[in-house]
Design an enzyme around this catalytic site. Structure first.
Site, mmCIF file in Angstrom:
data_model
loop_
_atom_site.group_PDB
_atom_site.id
_atom_site.type_symbol
_atom_site.label_atom_id
_atom_site.label_comp_id
_atom_site.label_asym_id
_atom_site.label_seq_id
_atom_site.Cartn_x
_atom_site.Cartn_y
_atom_site.Cartn_z
ATOM 1 N N HIS A 141 -2.762 -0.984 8.176
ATOM 2 C CA HIS A 141 -1.450 -0.878 7.536
ATOM 3 C C HIS A 141 -1.538 -1.033 6.021
ATOM 4 O O HIS A 141 -0.528 -1.050 5.330
ATOM 5 C CB HIS A 141 -0.529 -1.961 8.130
ATOM 6 N N LYS A 143 -2.095 -0.207 2.063
ATOM 7 C CA LYS A 143 -1.862 0.917 1.161
ATOM 8 C C LYS A 143 -2.503 0.568 -0.180
ATOM 9 O O LYS A 143 -2.006 -0.296 -0.907
ATOM 10 C CB LYS A 143 -0.367 1.186 0.953
ATOM 11 N N HIS A 320 12.155 -0.153 2.815
ATOM 12 C CA HIS A 320 10.837 -0.377 3.405
ATOM 13 C C HIS A 320 10.028 -1.406 2.612
ATOM 14 O O HIS A 320 8.841 -1.598 2.869
ATOM 15 C CB HIS A 320 10.088 0.968 3.452
#
Length: 402
Positions: A141, A143, A320
């Site tokens: 997950h 980034k 988000h």
């Protein structure tokens, strides 16, 4: 240079983070690899993050490391493909890790075109149940984008049009990322390399040393700890960092979190902070791309509000973000949600930062974003439809697997 806790505290006492003598030391974790002299710039949504990331890729001379949960072959995904391919043709070492589930719709042609020009590619945990090392529940997950071991980006923003501005044909999702220069970039490089090697990537030469002086002009004041989950063994670093800062909060706790299912210890810490007189405010989505998590989160609203936590639902497109600021001193931006999946199962990475200017900037932004929210009214909350209450209770039963 990695400072010991006493060294960091001494630096804080001398005012290195613009604090009064010793004022900030209590927010520092008891354990951690905290690096000084970093420059951190928050980037709001794809509107700010994507141009900065693409410009950094275009400037690469030695190496590009890209790691992402979602990579799409849409408009912004094509721009990243073009930028990566151009640098690979120029002789720059380009390595990419993308999660197999998050990027499940990525066409094979997209990958093949990049591999053909020299990009090294790893698909994290391919969807192949017959493989011995297949792991559906553990997803990458993180980034991250790291350029020449001198500049990095990390946060919650994936590479997809949903994060682009609506006026550019995107989905207008709100999220946060951070651009960082300084010694903490090496820590992010190590996080990338750890996953790269674990997934069978070829060995690469060590990155050039990042000199503190190269990142210490104006605003290079931030102490930064890079916290990461790197494998199957749970690492409670981010949960511990949140708990430590919340337990020391005296004035205000401001959190934006997309998938907000805090465990009992975090809920107790929020309640105690309120009793000490601190304001605890959390911005959550009013709609979600993952409905089971959305309903499981809402099952906690009543007990959170009873303890004094104020909840605000984002009224725009999908929210988000995964960021927070406490008392204008402590702040974080990363990929961690406040739920069990982020703390236990997924590979995650986040920045914990100690810099008053940076924390106040995030708090100022938080105040502006409250204007785009609607506060959840504890008096009206019990009147919501029965079917919503049923879904909330149902999905909360499965919170540890969502």
């Amino acid at each position: 240079m990695i400072h010991s806790r006493s060294t960091i505290s001494d630096s804080v006492a001398r005012g290195s983070t613009h604090g009064s003598p010793g004022a900030d030391a209590s927010y520092l974790p008891a354990r951690g690899r905290v690096r000084s002299w970093n420059r951190v710039a928050p980037l709001r949504a794809g509107r700010e993050a994507f141009p900065a990331m693409l410009a950094a890729i275009a400037s690469a001379e030695q190496s590009i490391c890209l790691e992402t949960y979602i990579l799409r072959a849409d408009r912004i995904g094509q721009r990243f493909k073009t930028a990566l391919a151009e640098r690979a043709r120029a002789g720059v070492s380009v390595r990419v890790i993308c999660d197999a589930v998050g990027s499940i719709g990525l066409p094979t042609e997209y990958v093949a075109e990049l591999v053909a020009v020299g990009v090294q590619w790893i698909e994290f945990h391919p969807v192949a149940p017959w493989r011995r090392r297949f792991g559906w529940n553990t997803r990458d997950h993180k980034k991250m984008l790291i350029i020449d071991s001198r500049i990095a980006f990390t946060g919650g923003i994936n590479i997809g049009d949903e994060y682009s501005p609506t006026e550019e044909g995107g989905g207008g999702w709100h999220d946060m990322s951070a651009q960082i220069e300084g010694p903490a970039v090496r820590e992010l490089s190590r996080v990338f390399d750890s996953t790269w090697r674990a997934e069978g990537g070829s060995a690469v030469p060590p990155a050039a040393r990042v000199d503190e002086a190269s990142a210490s002009p104006e605003r290079a004041q931030a102490f930064v700890e890079v916290i990461a989950n790197l494998g199957a063994i749970p690492r409670p670093g981010m949960r511990r960092a949140y708990l430590h800062a919340i337990r020391h909060a005296q004035h205000r706790i401001s959190i934006m979190n997309a998938y907000f299912i805090p465990d009992a210890a975090l809920r107790r810490a929020f309640a105690k902070a309120v009793r000490r007189g601190a304001s605890v405010r959390v911005i959550v989505p009013s709609r979600s791309d993952i409905e089971p998590v959305y309903y499981a989160s809402r099952n906690l609203y009543a007990r959170l509000m009873r303890s004094g936590v104020r909840l605000y639902e984002w009224q725009g497109d999908m929210m988000h973000a995964k960021c927070a600021a406490i008392d204008g001193i402590w702040s974080t931006i990363g990929s961690y949600n406040l739920d069990r999946r982020s703390f236990i199962h997924n590979l995650e990475v986040g920045l914990v930062m100690f810099d008053r200017d940076l924390a106040r900037e995030l708090e100022t932004q938080f105040e502006a974003e409250l204007m785009l929210c609607r506060e959840v009214d504890p008096r009206l909350w019990p009147t919501r439809p029965r079917w919503e209450k049923w879904l909330e209770r149902f999905w909360y039963l499965f919170r540890y697997w969502l």
